[in-house]
Write a protein that holds these residues in place. Structure first.
Motif, PDB file in Angstrom:
ATOM      1  N   VAL A 112       0.862  -1.185   0.000  1.00 17.63           N
ATOM      2  CA  VAL A 112       0.000   0.000   0.000  1.00 17.63           C
ATOM      3  C   VAL A 112       0.899   1.235   0.000  1.00 17.63           C
ATOM      4  CG1 VAL A 112      -1.755   1.251   1.307  1.00 17.63           C
ATOM      5  CG2 VAL A 112      -1.771  -1.235   1.287  1.00 17.63           C
ATOM      6  N   ARG A 113       0.577   2.201  -0.865  1.00 15.69           N
ATOM      7  CA  ARG A 113       1.401   3.400  -0.970  1.00 15.69           C
ATOM      8  C   ARG A 113       0.526   4.640  -1.185  1.00 15.69           C
ATOM      9  NH1 ARG A 113       1.559   0.025  -4.790  1.00 15.69           N
ATOM     10  NH2 ARG A 113       1.471   1.026  -6.785  1.00 15.69           N
ATOM     11  N   HIS A 114       1.148   5.787  -1.015  1.00 15.90           N
ATOM     12  CA  HIS A 114       0.468   7.059  -1.248  1.00 15.90           C
ATOM     13  C   HIS A 114       0.355   7.316  -2.751  1.00 15.90           C
ATOM     14  CE1 HIS A 114       0.642   8.325   2.950  1.00 15.90           C
ATOM     15  NE2 HIS A 114       1.869   7.830   2.968  1.00 15.90           N
ATOM     16  N   TYR A 115      -0.660   8.052  -3.129  1.00 16.57           N
ATOM     17  CA  TYR A 115      -0.784   8.490  -4.515  1.00 16.57           C
ATOM     18  C   TYR A 115       0.210   9.625  -4.759  1.00 16.57           C
ATOM     19  CZ  TYR A 115      -5.063   5.862  -5.274  1.00 16.57           C
ATOM     20  OH  TYR A 115      -5.979   4.861  -5.429  1.00 16.57           O
ATOM     21  N   ASP A 116       0.719   9.704  -5.986  1.00 22.14           N
ATOM     22  CA  ASP A 116       1.555  10.823  -6.387  1.00 22.14           C
ATOM     23  C   ASP A 116       0.659  11.978  -6.826  1.00 22.14           C
ATOM     24  OD1 ASP A 116       3.942   9.375  -5.986  1.00 22.14           O
ATOM     25  OD2 ASP A 116       3.819   8.507  -8.002  1.00 22.14           O
ATOM     26  N   ARG A 117       1.185  13.170  -6.802  1.00 19.49           N
ATOM     27  CA  ARG A 117       0.421  14.372  -7.141  1.00 19.49           C
ATOM     28  C   ARG A 117      -0.222  14.267  -8.530  1.00 19.49           C
ATOM     29  NH1 ARG A 117      -2.182  18.039  -4.777  1.00 19.49           N
ATOM     30  NH2 ARG A 117      -2.389  19.984  -5.872  1.00 19.49           N
ATOM     31  N   ARG A 140      -5.777  14.889   1.004  1.00 20.95           N
ATOM     32  CA  ARG A 140      -5.459  14.285   2.303  1.00 20.95           C
ATOM     33  C   ARG A 140      -5.578  12.766   2.203  1.00 20.95           C
ATOM     34  NH1 ARG A 140      -9.624  15.956   6.032  1.00 20.95           N
ATOM     35  NH2 ARG A 140     -10.678  16.663   4.170  1.00 20.95           N
ATOM     36  N   GLN A 141      -4.814  12.079   2.994  1.00 21.77           N
ATOM     37  CA  GLN A 141      -4.834  10.610   2.987  1.00 21.77           C
ATOM     38  C   GLN A 141      -6.138  10.055   3.531  1.00 21.77           C
ATOM     39  OE1 GLN A 141      -1.430   8.890   4.910  1.00 21.77           O
ATOM     40  NE2 GLN A 141      -2.430   6.918   5.140  1.00 21.77           N
TER      41      GLN A 141
END
Length: 184
Positions: A112-117, A140-141
């Motif tokens: 699981v990872r953050h989305y890029d801009r 926001r996450q």
């Protein structure tokens, strides 16, 4: 006429019997957590199609994207293709529908990872059991929709989309009200 014999091992694919441990999905949203988890892809797809339905009703065509891409849809608005990520929550918890803006899943090789801009422009947050969606450009996450917001979202299904498009600077607020379904 030639007949193709079934390939060994494929019989199970064509078995029409329902697995004995499955819970009837017609009782949605009153399903066990295990059933919701086991069918998460189906509920996510239902959320995506719900968003399509809302957008189509307001004259906003969209195209679905392959699952390997970070956005779920391209929405065509104001001469621009907007990348949309859609997140679905099946039922509320403690008075809110909760959403996590993360990509991937825990058992995948990449996790699981953050989305890029640059992954998306707008997020559609679907409260599936209430048949409402809230659109936002907020990255926001963690997001949530309060139960108290449901009636407002239901009464003006595209109002939050109008605000999100205005936040992106693509249309001014007065132009979007005439395009997407009435006055504020």
């Amino acid at each position: 006429m030639k007949k193709q014999p079934p390939l060994r091992g494929f019989e199970e694919l064509f078995d029409s019997e329902e697995p004995s441990n499955s819970e009837d999905l017609r009782h949605f949203p009153n399903l066990s957590r295990d059933t919701l988890t086991r069918n998460a892809k189906w509920f996510g797809l239902a959320g995506e199609h719900f968003v399509d339905s809302i957008l189509f009703r307001f004259g906003l065509p969209s195209s679905d994207l392959p699952e390997i891409l970070p956005a779920d849809r391209i929405v065509y608005c104001a001469g621009v293709g907007l990348r949309m990520q859609i997140k679905t929550a099946c039922r509320p918890r403690n008075g809110y529908f909760h959403f996590s803006l993360m990509k991937g899943y825990h058992r995948s090789p990449t996790g699981v990872r953050h989305y890029d801009r640059e992954d998306f422009d707008i997020v559609g947050l679907v409260a599936l059991s209430e048949n409402v969606v809230k659109f936002t450009t907020d990255r926001r996450q963690s997001h949530r929709i309060a139960i108290s917001e449901i009636e407002k979202l239901r009464a003006r299904p595209c109002a939050s989309f109008e605000h999100a498009v205005a936040d992106l600077g693509l249309l001014d607020a007065s132009a979007t009200t005439n395009t997407l379904g009435g006055q504020r």
